[in-house]
Design a protein around this motif. Structure first.
Motif, PDB file in Angstrom:
ATOM      1  N   THR A  22       2.596  -2.515   2.264  1.00  0.00           N
ATOM      2  CA  THR A  22       1.674  -2.573   1.133  1.00  0.00           C
ATOM      3  C   THR A  22       2.225  -3.420  -0.004  1.00  0.00           C
ATOM      4  OG1 THR A  22       2.570  -0.606   0.087  1.00  0.00           O
ATOM      5  CG2 THR A  22       0.832  -0.278   1.706  1.00  0.00           C
ATOM      6  N   ALA A  37       1.605  -8.550  -1.568  1.00  0.00           N
ATOM      7  CA  ALA A  37       0.992  -8.157  -2.838  1.00  0.00           C
ATOM      8  C   ALA A  37       1.134  -9.222  -3.915  1.00  0.00           C
ATOM      9  CB  ALA A  37       1.606  -6.850  -3.324  1.00  0.00           C
ATOM     10  N   ASN A  66      -2.105 -11.149  -3.317  1.00  0.00           N
ATOM     11  CA  ASN A  66      -3.270 -10.304  -3.531  1.00  0.00           C
ATOM     12  C   ASN A  66      -2.850  -8.863  -3.299  1.00  0.00           C
ATOM     13  OD1 ASN A  66      -5.706  -9.083  -3.734  1.00  0.00           O
ATOM     14  ND2 ASN A  66      -6.719 -10.286  -2.141  1.00  0.00           N
ATOM     15  N   VAL A  67      -3.130  -8.039  -4.270  1.00  0.00           N
ATOM     16  CA  VAL A  67      -2.655  -6.656  -4.190  1.00  0.00           C
ATOM     17  C   VAL A  67      -3.413  -5.871  -3.112  1.00  0.00           C
ATOM     18  CG1 VAL A  67      -4.177  -5.722  -5.964  1.00  0.00           C
ATOM     19  CG2 VAL A  67      -1.889  -4.733  -5.659  1.00  0.00           C
ATOM     20  N   SER A  68      -4.580  -6.334  -2.736  1.00  0.00           N
ATOM     21  CA  SER A  68      -5.296  -5.682  -1.639  1.00  0.00           C
ATOM     22  C   SER A  68      -4.712  -6.154  -0.313  1.00  0.00           C
ATOM     23  CB  SER A  68      -6.774  -6.045  -1.678  1.00  0.00           C
ATOM     24  OG  SER A  68      -7.292  -5.746  -2.944  1.00  0.00           O
ATOM     25  N   GLU A  69      -4.373  -5.200   0.526  1.00  0.00           N
ATOM     26  CA  GLU A  69      -3.714  -5.588   1.780  1.00  0.00           C
ATOM     27  C   GLU A  69      -4.728  -6.217   2.736  1.00  0.00           C
ATOM     28  OE1 GLU A  69      -2.809  -1.728   1.502  1.00  0.00           O
ATOM     29  OE2 GLU A  69      -1.720  -2.542  -0.192  1.00  0.00           O
ATOM     30  N   VAL A  87       5.070   5.101   1.346  1.00  0.00           N
ATOM     31  CA  VAL A  87       3.854   4.285   1.258  1.00  0.00           C
ATOM     32  C   VAL A  87       4.141   2.797   1.460  1.00  0.00           C
ATOM     33  CG1 VAL A  87       2.521   5.874  -0.135  1.00  0.00           C
ATOM     34  CG2 VAL A  87       4.036   4.259  -1.259  1.00  0.00           C
ATOM     35  N   ASP A  88       5.376   2.479   1.843  1.00  0.00           N
ATOM     36  CA  ASP A  88       5.759   1.097   2.163  1.00  0.00           C
ATOM     37  C   ASP A  88       5.465   0.118   1.040  1.00  0.00           C
ATOM     38  OD1 ASP A  88       6.706   1.825   4.577  1.00  0.00           O
ATOM     39  OD2 ASP A  88       4.964   1.212   5.728  1.00  0.00           O
ATOM     40  N   CYS A  89       5.711   0.556  -0.224  1.00  0.00           N
ATOM     41  CA  CYS A  89       5.326  -0.308  -1.331  1.00  0.00           C
ATOM     42  C   CYS A  89       6.488  -1.149  -1.846  1.00  0.00           C
ATOM     43  CB  CYS A  89       4.697   0.498  -2.453  1.00  0.00           C
ATOM     44  SG  CYS A  89       5.878   1.438  -3.403  1.00  0.00           S
ATOM     45  N   ARG A 140      10.138  -6.620  -4.715  1.00  0.00           N
ATOM     46  CA  ARG A 140       8.774  -6.401  -5.183  1.00  0.00           C
ATOM     47  C   ARG A 140       8.389  -4.944  -4.970  1.00  0.00           C
ATOM     48  NH1 ARG A 140       5.838  -9.928  -1.839  1.00  0.00           N
ATOM     49  NH2 ARG A 140       6.680 -11.564  -3.155  1.00  0.00           N
ATOM     50  N   ASN A 196       5.008  -2.567  -5.360  1.00  0.00           N
ATOM     51  CA  ASN A 196       3.580  -2.507  -5.641  1.00  0.00           C
ATOM     52  C   ASN A 196       3.291  -1.129  -6.243  1.00  0.00           C
ATOM     53  OD1 ASN A 196       0.837  -2.408  -5.633  1.00  0.00           O
ATOM     54  ND2 ASN A 196       0.577  -2.927  -3.473  1.00  0.00           N
ATOM     55  N   SER A 216       0.795   0.002  -7.628  1.00  0.00           N
ATOM     56  CA  SER A 216      -0.526   0.572  -7.385  1.00  0.00           C
ATOM     57  C   SER A 216      -0.505   1.447  -6.135  1.00  0.00           C
ATOM     58  CB  SER A 216      -1.571  -0.537  -7.248  1.00  0.00           C
ATOM     59  OG  SER A 216      -1.461  -1.166  -6.001  1.00  0.00           O
ATOM     60  N   ARG A 217       0.563   1.329  -5.353  1.00  0.00           N
ATOM     61  CA  ARG A 217       0.725   2.165  -4.173  1.00  0.00           C
ATOM     62  C   ARG A 217       1.767   3.256  -4.363  1.00  0.00           C
ATOM     63  NH1 ARG A 217      -3.056   2.186  -0.173  1.00  0.00           N
ATOM     64  NH2 ARG A 217      -3.707   0.087   0.341  1.00  0.00           N
ATOM     65  N   ARG A 275      -5.447  -4.418 -11.329  1.00  0.00           N
ATOM     66  CA  ARG A 275      -4.534  -3.826 -10.356  1.00  0.00           C
ATOM     67  C   ARG A 275      -3.416  -4.794  -9.961  1.00  0.00           C
ATOM     68  NH1 ARG A 275      -6.083  -2.220  -4.298  1.00  0.00           N
ATOM     69  NH2 ARG A 275      -4.008  -1.554  -3.703  1.00  0.00           N
ATOM     70  N   GLN A 276      -3.748  -6.079  -9.966  1.00  0.00           N
ATOM     71  CA  GLN A 276      -2.750  -7.078  -9.577  1.00  0.00           C
ATOM     72  C   GLN A 276      -1.521  -7.013 -10.497  1.00  0.00           C
ATOM     73  OE1 GLN A 276      -3.191  -9.218  -6.811  1.00  0.00           O
ATOM     74  NE2 GLN A 276      -1.024  -9.659  -7.174  1.00  0.00           N
ATOM     75  N   VAL A 287       1.846  -5.157  -9.584  1.00  0.00           N
ATOM     76  CA  VAL A 287       2.852  -5.665  -8.649  1.00  0.00           C
ATOM     77  C   VAL A 287       4.033  -6.178  -9.465  1.00  0.00           C
ATOM     78  CG1 VAL A 287       3.306  -7.338  -6.842  1.00  0.00           C
ATOM     79  CG2 VAL A 287       1.065  -6.261  -6.988  1.00  0.00           C
TER      80      VAL A 287
END
Lengths: 912, 171
Positions: A704, A708, A711-714, B63-65, B84, B86, B88-89, B118-119, B122
């Motif tokens: 995830t 990112a 794009n933060v959406s996977e 959550v593999d973020c 990095r 994320n 948001s996760r 949301r971006q 990251v």
């Protein structure tokens, strides 16, 4: 069969093995370090202790090392006995006293046998609180990293490097608890098999330096079963990707082909995939274009008549077949020189129509007499050379069997064998690394090697053609070889395309046929020049020269060159003229080379890591390699490009083929020699428990987050329409079918040693049978028709020199030579001549020798030796500035006034 | 009837209790030091990056973020080429901190990370790296790891013997 009681449960087991192997085969987890299935037992690490009981009334038992104890009928042992467990925990505790706390910065971490074994034995917490021993490290060259602190003194490295692979420059130094494994001084490890130390070492003393440069843990790799593309043996590999670049190549065990080991070319040659100058975008006349445009443009362009296709011995069967289907059978040409073409076809003919079987590499290991004609195996087919190294141990170790020493008892067998070696005879142009094992060597030109071969055949069978004018020495040698081959139970004759002589290959065939009449276990091995030379030859197609003629005579004007640098296969002036005469040159390839730089249209093809395909190795074994990762939206397999173009052109036949399965079935149906290649892997619809087989381990991280940044959406993971493998970590977790094992892992076994769990018996075939399909099986009932046409003995010519190619493991193969680590090992251009010839020409070492081939002038620095025949010179094959595609050829040494010197062909020594 | 009056009485009494609501954001809440909030990357006492790019945090992350790429300087010291998270996760479970063998990754008492886009959640290495040793001052991984890096040769770390002299056979 015998009955073995393990913890009071009976198991039926085969005899002749040791307890450790047997327990592992039965699925028990017994920890070990020094034992290796290919190298046998020495009992050095004391880690595999189990308890043995005298009989069922014995309650006390005694501790033994399971790797040193042969199994016996009604033997009673205990693995889970508390004493044995405590002993094993203490042993690992001792081994760990000096092991540093550096797993976080150790490349082995996550695939480390030492980690697995400490966890398995229960040594979870470190008790040693005193000072730890340290060592300084050595520079070992571009392939391996050295970190001696981590050593646990299992001795596997030197046992592999010296005893198994015949290396000279790695050894153990110092004494007591200070022993040091390394070289006498810093320097590049010389052995061609040094990369295996990274897998043989149970911990992180030797690690892959190329992996270190883009380091990724094993659990983070997307892996797929692949096949090595760097020689004709077709070793099975695992290729691992992360963040869109290929990170490493590891061995994928194959019981018949490569066993546990790879050569350094195969292991480290992968980096061409990540090269900066890869072709990544379609180009039309120096303009970048998108996928749709190029397909559209090509579909119009290729509809016109006059299109020819040139295939490649390094492209898969599918790609070659797709090209053949697109341009039509009559317009499909093999992209190899006429000589290579003839040699490959000859090999197929001999192996398919002759009575002698071609053995696998594993069978060469067990051969008890070997005769090599004209091949420098260490450089043309390294893993076969490793097998020959094992074969010379066969005959002397028969004595060990007589005195009841089992062959796995390595130290004892070596004690009995001492320096004795089985019969190995080598006839070659130049000294080879295997010469040190040979009973006799013969250095001669290919023609003389062939004459020796024909002479041996005649001695074995009077009805084979007789060789005139042999010298006494040659005749005696031939007799000696014939006697040794006759005395052997499983003799093997090895030859190949390396010295570019059909006479040598025919002589090898004659010997094996003559021997076959006396001994049905005779084997004949041919090595080829490239990974799919055999497959291409089995497919049929015209010669490269015919392609040149077609364009020169105006029959064709558009050429599709697929995954091929024509300058490697045709001589420079011919290829120049051919390319100049073509109106449209379309190159489908993944890397830039001399041909693609002249192309009008360039299409980005996938490398082996971005492709699915099938290769046929020198044994005639068809093997499938799987795509490791989706590169980007335009890079795809050559065959997929060709199918898309064909479909856009409205070619109904091609339009019916949608994926890998369809085209593979079409090949199996239409090519008689390739029947059955659609059966070597399960179809794309195959599922285990309704699931695909994941390319990623279950602890794959960063899903995830890795994309990112953009794009933060996977994104949705790509779907594989060509195989039952998935590009994700989800899927079936048990053992997959043997032909598609993406990585070796088993609970508690994170390192490569987990291969034990995938084998039927330890060191034997994979569960479900070793993958691949042998396409060439002999017909022993066919009458033998010996080859005639024995060449004349070689006579040096005044003012001329006969130039032959010499193969180098690093540099002679096109793709691996682009890999930065391999690049560091490529020899600089040279010309090798005999000392007396050098004296006649008044040349000293490194002075330039100027010679002329077909009006071209070449000048190369001289290397002087006494190991090649008079009147002959050798140049490294495939290395820049060497006219390898013109060889073998007579070169003149005198600059004749009528010779037109092309300045562009001149090789300036100072520049190189 | 009585119960209704009782309820109103109890509610009335609450007017005189101490207020639980604080006037965030004007007034900030005091969080314990072990609060699992924003993730940071800390530094060594010598201000080098603590993270050695071992990938254990990424592997531990449920959550593999976390994703990163390890690389190495010319002296063999490892550091992340990119790192990095994320957010948001991220579920702020703290497993990454637990897994970290070098105390590099730490969760700090800060949770004010709200974003409209949301971006923007990251975080790259420059967003994560702080100029502090965090909760574990004085700890330097290379001092106990055996590996040689710049400023610490073989045998110079804690609990290390001087490198073995391979040429010596003395007992």
């Amino acid at each position: 069969m015998a009955i073995l009681y393990i913890d009071n449960k009976p198991y039926e087991i085969p005899t002749g093995k040791n307890l450790l192997e047997t327990c592992l085969t039965l699925g028990f987890d017994v920890p070990y370090f020094c034992w290796h299935p290919a190298m046998g037992s020495v009992g050095a690490c004391r880690q595999c202790a189990v308890k043995v009981y005298k009989d069922e009334n014995d309650t006390k038992g005694r501790l033994i090392m399971s790797c040193m104890e042969p199994v016996a009928n009604n033997q009673r042992i205990s693995i889970s006995d508390p004493d044995a467990k405590e002993f094993r925990e203490q042993v690992v505790g001792w081994l760990m006293t000096n092991h540093p706390h550096d797993c976080a910065v150790c490349d082995e971490g996550g695939s480390c046998h030492l980690q697995d074994m400490t966890v398995m034995t229960g040594h979870n917490y470190r008790k040693f609180k005193y000072k730890k021993r340290t060592y300084t490290n050595q520079y070992l060259g571009p392939f391996l990293n050295h970190e001696m602190n981590r050593c646990i003194q299992c001795y596997r490295c030197v046992r592999f490097y010296k005893d198994y692979a015949g290396g000279k420059d790695l050894d153990v130094f110092a004494s007591k608890n200070n022993v040091y494994f390394g070289r006498a001084e810093d320097g590049v490890l010389e052995s061609e098999f040094s990369g295996n130390l990274a897998e043989v070492c149970p911990t992180g003393v030797f690690t892959d330096k190329t992996l270190k440069q883009h380091y990724t843990r094993k659990w983070d790799l997307t892996m797929a079963p692949s096949v090595c593309q760097h020689c004709s043996i077709g070793c099975n590999t695992i290729a691992g990707e992360r963040y869109g670049s290929l990170r490493m190549i590891a061995n994928r065990y194959h019981g018949e082909v490569n066993g546990y080991f790879l050569c350094d070319r195969g292991r480290f040659g992968y980096e061409f995939v990540n090269a900066k100058d890869r072709i990544r975008k379609p180009m039309m006349r120096h303009q970048e274009v998108d996928h749709t445009t190029i397909i559209h443009e090509l579909s119009i362009l290729l509809k016109q008549p006059g299109v020819i296709g040139i295939g490649s011995p390094r492209a898969s069967l599918q790609s070659n077949f797709a090209l053949k289907a697109l341009v039509g059978e009559h317009n499909f040409y093999h992209g190899v020189s006429d000589n290579e073409h003839d040699l490959a076809e000859l090999a197929v003919k001999i192996l398919n129509e002759g009575p002698v079987r071609t053995p696998s590499t594993k069978e060469v290991e067990t051969a008890d007499a070997v005769f090599i004609l004209g091949e420098d195996l260490t450089n043309t087919a390294p893993i076969l050379a490793l097998a020959v190294r094992q074969s010379v141990k066969q005959e002397p170790s028969a004595q060990a069997v007589q005195v009841n020493i089992p062959l796995w008892n390595d130290a004892a067998v070596r004690g009995i064998v001492q320096d004795r070696k089985g019969p190995l005879y080598i006839a070659s142009i130049h000294a080879t690394k295997l010469d040190e094992l040979a009973a006799a060597t013969y250095r001669a030109t290919p023609d003389d090697i062939a004459r020796l071969g024909f002479a041996v055949a005649h001695i074995l069978d009077e009805s084979s053609p007789v060789v005139e004018n042999l010298t006494d020495d040659q005749y005696q040698l031939a007799e000696q070889i014939a006697r040794a081959l006759l005395a052997a139970k499983e003799p093997v004759i090895i030859s190949g395309a390396g010295c570019e002589s059909d006479a040598v290959m025919k002589a090898a065939a004659n010997i094996s046929w003559a021997l076959q009449k006396r001994n049905e276990q005779t084997g004949l091995v041919y090595t080829m020049l490239e990974c799919n030379s055999m497959g291409l030859a089995m497919m049929g197609g015209h010669r490269l020269q015919a392609a040149f003629n077609a364009v020169m005579n105006g029959h064709a004007h558009t050429v599709i060159v697929m995954e091929n640098d024509l300058y490697r296969h045709g001589n420079k002036s011919d290829v120049d003229a051919f390319l100049a005469a073509c109106k449209n040159i379309i190159v489908l390839d993944h890397s830039m080379h001399a041909t693609s730089s002249k192309a009008h249209i360039i299409i980005p093809a996938g490398t082996f890591a971005e492709s699915d395909g099938t290769l046929v190795n020198n044994e005639g074994r068809a093997q499938r390699f799987f795509q490791v990762y989706e590169a980007n939206e335009v890079i795809s397999e050559s065959w997929r490009w060709l199918l898309n173009i064909g479909a856009a052109m409205g070619n109904m036949r091609i339009n019916a083929w949608k994926n890998f399965e369809d085209i593979t079935q079409a090949i199996a149906n239409e090519e008689p020699l390739l029947r059955g290649i659609d059966t070597i892997t399960p179809s794309p619809q195959f599922r285990l428990a309704g699931q695909r087989i994941p390319r990623e381990p279950h602890r794959y991280s960063g899903r995830t987050s890795m994309n990112a940044k953009d794009n933060v959406s996977e994104p949705k993971p790509p779907e594989d329409a060509d195989s039952p493998l998935s590009y994700t970590m989800e899927g079936y977790r048990g053992a997959p079918p043997s032909s598609m094992i993406p990585f070796f892992w088993s609970p508690g076994w994170n390192s490569v040693q987990s291969v034990n769990k995938y084998q039927e018996t330890v060191g034997g075939p994979l569960r479900g049978g070793d993958p691949g399909l042998r396409l060439l099986e002999p017909d022993a009932t066919k009458p033998v028709l010996y080859f005639h046409g024995i060449p004349e003995a070689f006579k040096p010519l005044e003012d001329h020199i006969w130039i032959l190619p010499l193969h180098h493991i690093f540099g002679s193969e096109e793709l691996s030579a682009k890999s930065p680590s391999v690049e560091k090992r490529i020899p600089s251009p040279y010309i090798l001549i005999h000392a007396e010839d050098a004296a006649n020409l008044a040349l000293h070492e490194n002075e330039p020798l100027t010679f002329y081939i077909r009006h071209h002038t070449y000048s190369l620095p001289v290397k002087i030796t006494t190991a090649i025949p008079h009147g002959v010179a050798a140049v490294p094959y495939g290395i820049k500035a060497i006219p390898c595609s013109e060889l073998p050829e007579w070169a003149t040494l005198k600059d004749e006034s009528q010779i037109n010197v092309y300045t562009h062909a001149r090789v300036n020594v100072k520049q190189t | 009837m009585i119960s209704i009056i009782r309820t109103m009485w109890l509610t009335f009494l609450h007017m005189f209790h101490k207020r639980a609501t604080i006037q965030y954001p004007e007034e900030k809440i005091k969080l314990p030091a072990r609060w699992r909030g924003r993730i940071v990357l800390t530094r060594d006492p010598d201000m080098g990056e603590r993270c050695v790019g071992c990938y254990l945090c990424a592997a531990a992350c449920p959550v593999d973020c976390i994703s990163l790429q390890a690389t190495e300087d010319e002296h063999g010291r490892r550091y992340p080429e990119f790192f990095r998270i994320n957010f948001s996760r991220c579920i702020f479970c703290g497993y990454c901190e637990e897994a970290c063998p070098t105390y590099a990754i730490q969760l700090i008492p800060d949770f004010e990370m709200g974003e409209y886009n949301r971006q923007n959640l990251v975080y790259e290495k420059q967003d994560l790296l702080i100029n502090s040793e965090g909760k574990y001052p004085g700890y330097n991984y290379y001092n106990v790891a055996g590996l040689a890096v710049k400023g610490k040769d073989k045998g110079e770390g804690a609990n290390e013997l001087a490198p073995v002299d391979v040429h010596s056979l003395l007992p």
